[in-house]
Structure formats: C-alpha cells, structure tokens
Design an enzyme around this catalytic site. Structure first.
Site, PDB file in Angstrom:
ATOM      1  N   HIS A 148      -3.236   0.807   8.707  1.00 41.84           N
ATOM      2  CA  HIS A 148      -4.114   0.628   7.272  1.00 41.84           C
ATOM      3  C   HIS A 148      -5.743   0.237   7.350  1.00 41.84           C
ATOM      4  CE1 HIS A 148      -4.562  -0.375   3.021  1.00 41.84           C
ATOM      5  NE2 HIS A 148      -5.581  -1.308   3.221  1.00 41.84           N
TER       6      HIS A 148
ATOM      7  N   CYS B 102       0.839  -1.132   0.080  1.00 39.62           N
ATOM      8  CA  CYS B 102      -0.017  -0.048  -0.068  1.00 39.62           C
ATOM      9  C   CYS B 102       0.917   1.082  -0.102  1.00 39.62           C
ATOM     10  CB  CYS B 102      -1.008   0.145   1.189  1.00 39.62           C
ATOM     11  SG  CYS B 102      -1.841   1.641   1.509  1.00 39.62           S
TER      12      CYS B 102
ATOM     13  N   HIS C 205      -8.296   8.112   3.513  1.00 40.95           N
ATOM     14  CA  HIS C 205      -7.688   9.425   3.484  1.00 40.95           C
ATOM     15  C   HIS C 205      -8.681  10.412   3.482  1.00 40.95           C
ATOM     16  CE1 HIS C 205      -7.600   7.906  -0.715  1.00 40.95           C
ATOM     17  NE2 HIS C 205      -7.705   8.938  -1.088  1.00 40.95           N
TER      18      HIS C 205
ATOM     19  N   HIS D  67      -6.553   3.291   0.890  1.00 45.95           N
ATOM     20  CA  HIS D  67      -6.323   3.615   2.243  1.00 45.95           C
ATOM     21  C   HIS D  67      -6.973   4.926   2.524  1.00 45.95           C
ATOM     22  CE1 HIS D  67      -2.735   3.446   5.424  1.00 45.95           C
ATOM     23  NE2 HIS D  67      -3.269   4.675   5.709  1.00 45.95           N
TER      24      HIS D  67
HETATM   25  P1  DGP Z   1      -8.520   9.108  -4.320  1.00 42.99           P
HETATM   26  O1  DGP Z   1      -8.936   9.495  -5.590  1.00 42.99           O
HETATM   27  O2  DGP Z   1      -9.552   9.793  -3.203  1.00 42.99           O
HETATM   28  O3  DGP Z   1      -8.218   7.966  -3.887  1.00 42.99           O
HETATM   29  O4  DGP Z   1      -7.263  10.180  -3.977  1.00 42.99           O
HETATM   30  C1  DGP Z   1      -5.705   9.586  -3.935  1.00 42.99           C
HETATM   31  C2  DGP Z   1      -4.853  10.787  -3.895  1.00 42.99           C
HETATM   32  O5  DGP Z   1      -3.599  10.324  -3.623  1.00 42.99           O
HETATM   33  C3  DGP Z   1      -4.983  11.501  -5.281  1.00 42.99           C
HETATM   34  O6  DGP Z   1      -5.360  12.780  -5.314  1.00 42.99           O
HETATM   35  C4  DGP Z   1      -3.381  11.158  -5.716  1.00 42.99           C
HETATM   36  C5  DGP Z   1      -2.717  11.021  -4.290  1.00 42.99           C
HETATM   37  N1  DGP Z   1      -1.630  10.136  -4.483  1.00 42.99           N
HETATM   38  C6  DGP Z   1      -1.476   8.771  -5.058  1.00 42.99           C
HETATM   39  N2  DGP Z   1      -0.350   8.488  -5.142  1.00 42.99           N
HETATM   40  C7  DGP Z   1       0.427   9.296  -4.255  1.00 42.99           C
HETATM   41  C8  DGP Z   1       1.847   9.332  -3.726  1.00 42.99           C
HETATM   42  O7  DGP Z   1       2.462   8.350  -4.174  1.00 42.99           O
HETATM   43  N3  DGP Z   1       2.024  10.338  -3.237  1.00 42.99           N
HETATM   44  C9  DGP Z   1       1.246  11.389  -2.802  1.00 42.99           C
HETATM   45  N4  DGP Z   1       1.900  12.452  -2.095  1.00 42.99           N
HETATM   46  N5  DGP Z   1       0.092  11.451  -3.285  1.00 42.99           N
HETATM   47  C10 DGP Z   1      -0.298  10.560  -3.951  1.00 42.99           C
END
Ligand code: DGP
Length: 114
Positions: free
Chosen positions: A46, A4, A100, A98
């Site tokens: 998680h 993850c 958020h 995960h």
């Molecule tokens: P959601 O669509 O709600 O699952 O948003 C996931 C968010 O996570 C998306 O806005 C981009 C962000 N994201 C994905 N991978 C990474 C990463 O490796 N690092 C960071 N900082 N953000 C990430």
C-alpha cells in the site's frame, strides 16, 4: 491496509479481472472503463499515491512502468498506442487512495489531457 479496496484486490480477497501479477504488482481491468482497454496497474504494497514515491524502491517504481508497457504489449496496443495516467490528490480527482496507473487504449484518445 485492511480497508483499502486495491489492497483487497491485490490479496485476492475481492474478485477482479486480473491480467498480470508478479511479486510486486498486479494489473486488472478497471470497473468503470473509460476506453475499450482500461487497465489499472497497482503495487501490492500500500502506497497512497505518487506523493509516496520517496518511500518506494526503485525496483518497484521501475516495475510499475515496465508492467504498463508489458500489459500494453500483451493486449496488442504497442503499435496502435496507449496512454498512462496516475491521478494524485483532489485536483486530479483521485478516488482510490492506493497508487495506481491507468493504462488506456484501444481507440483514438483525446488530444487533451484535461
Ligand atoms: P482514480 O480516479 O484515478 O482514483 O481511479 C480509480 C479507478 O478505480 C476508477 O477508474 C474506478 C476503479 N475502481 C474503483 N473501485 C474498483 C474496484 O473495486 N474494482 C476495479 N476493478 N476497479 C475499481
């Protein structure tokens, strides 16, 4: 969870632009910002999403919301305003499984949520 991405960020195994961290949660800048301020607040443990709140402690649930407000204050959004969003499941286009919370601000946001 081993594979993850947010667990890896929480453990410091892959880099992120961390803004806040404590024993339960971590907050870091979104990789693909949708607003001038776009921070993600995640539990270190998680959980796949909001459907799992029944398995989460009240302390953790409170901490997630308090951290969103704390980070907003830290980034001086508390007076101008901000929005929090948590996408859950396919219809909400949740892409990282995960839990958020998105914290968005730094500009006038759309009146429309969808
Ligand atoms: P959601 O669509 O709600 O699952 O948003 C996931 C968010 O996570 C998306 O806005 C981009 C962000 N994201 C994905 N991978 C990474 C990463 O490796 N690092 C960071 N900082 N953000 C990430």
């Amino acid at each position: 969870m081993n594979d993850c991405i947010f667990c890896k960020i929480a453990r410091g195994e892959i880099p992120s632009d961390k803004i806040y961290e404590d024993d339960l949660v971590v907050a870091f800048n979104d990789l693909h910002p949708q607003a001038p301020v776009h921070v993600l607040i995640v539990p270190k443990e998680h959980f796949s999403g909001l459907n799992e709140t029944g398995n989460m402690s009240e302390e953790l649930l409170t901490r997630l919301l308090r951290t969103a407000a704390l980070v907003a204050r830290k980034l001086e959004l508390d007076k101008s305003g901000y929005r929090i969003v948590s996408n859950c499941g396919p219809d909400a286009c949740q892409s990282v499984q995960h839990l958020h919370i998105h914290l968005l601000g730094g500009t006038k946001l759309s009146e429309h949520m969808a």
